[in-house]
Design an enzyme around this catalytic site. Sequence first.
Site, PDB file in Angstrom:
ATOM      1  N   TYR A   7      10.215  44.115  60.403  1.00 29.48           N
ATOM      2  CA  TYR A   7       9.076  44.657  59.676  1.00 29.48           C
ATOM      3  C   TYR A   7       9.433  44.438  58.220  1.00 29.48           C
ATOM      4  CZ  TYR A   7       5.611  47.830  57.765  1.00 29.48           C
ATOM      5  OH  TYR A   7       4.568  48.364  57.055  1.00 29.48           O
ATOM      6  N   ASP A  72       0.405  49.152  60.669  1.00 25.64           N
ATOM      7  CA  ASP A  72       1.736  49.103  60.065  1.00 25.64           C
ATOM      8  C   ASP A  72       2.735  49.938  60.864  1.00 25.64           C
ATOM      9  OD1 ASP A  72       0.644  47.447  58.161  1.00 25.64           O
ATOM     10  OD2 ASP A  72       0.893  48.846  56.490  1.00 25.64           O
ATOM     11  N   ASP A  92       8.476  52.136  45.382  1.00 23.19           N
ATOM     12  CA  ASP A  92       7.162  52.156  46.018  1.00 23.19           C
ATOM     13  C   ASP A  92       7.152  53.269  47.063  1.00 23.19           C
ATOM     14  OD1 ASP A  92       4.725  51.569  47.230  1.00 23.19           O
ATOM     15  OD2 ASP A  92       5.461  49.776  48.246  1.00 23.19           O
ATOM     16  N   GLU A  98       7.754  54.067  54.966  1.00 25.14           N
ATOM     17  CA  GLU A  98       8.081  53.105  56.026  1.00 25.14           C
ATOM     18  C   GLU A  98       9.557  53.189  56.413  1.00 25.14           C
ATOM     19  OE1 GLU A  98       4.783  49.699  54.809  1.00 25.14           O
ATOM     20  OE2 GLU A  98       6.735  49.732  53.810  1.00 25.14           O
TER      21      GLU A  98
END
Length: 157
Positions: A7, A72, A92, A98
Amino acid sequence: MPKKTIYFGAGWFTDRQNKAYKEAMEALKENPTIDLENSYVPLDNQYKGIRVDEHPEYLHDKVWATATYNNDLNGIKTNDIMLGVYIPDEEDVGLGMELGYALSQGKYVLLVIPDEDYGKPINLMSWGVSDNVIKMSQLKDFNFNKPRFDFYEGAVY
């Protein structure tokens, strides 16, 4: 040689993030242990192919946002490794989420930092969820078939 899927977590909102994004993608194309074709790159998998870097008005569309978010999450769950392109001075928040989600899914988490930024302090939480932190120049030769833990040489904040 076996290959792993990743990913690909990376910001693309600033010039520095875009530069690091492109450098990381080029390095991954050269890495023989990565199956990039079957990996999940969020910017290439936005709902209905609508890229918000080209159509920012969709950032206000709940259907687009919900579907992209869920895709996602599926990308993190269904790929072997979480790779995060991290710029210490331009953190970020989406990448932070994530990284944490990948950890909760039992994924190996690798942070990649541009060489010129390597050693700068990074966020404690991003550091904590990472199994390893490498320089961008190491990415093309990193063996994703033998992921190992290592300490980041910089400080945290």
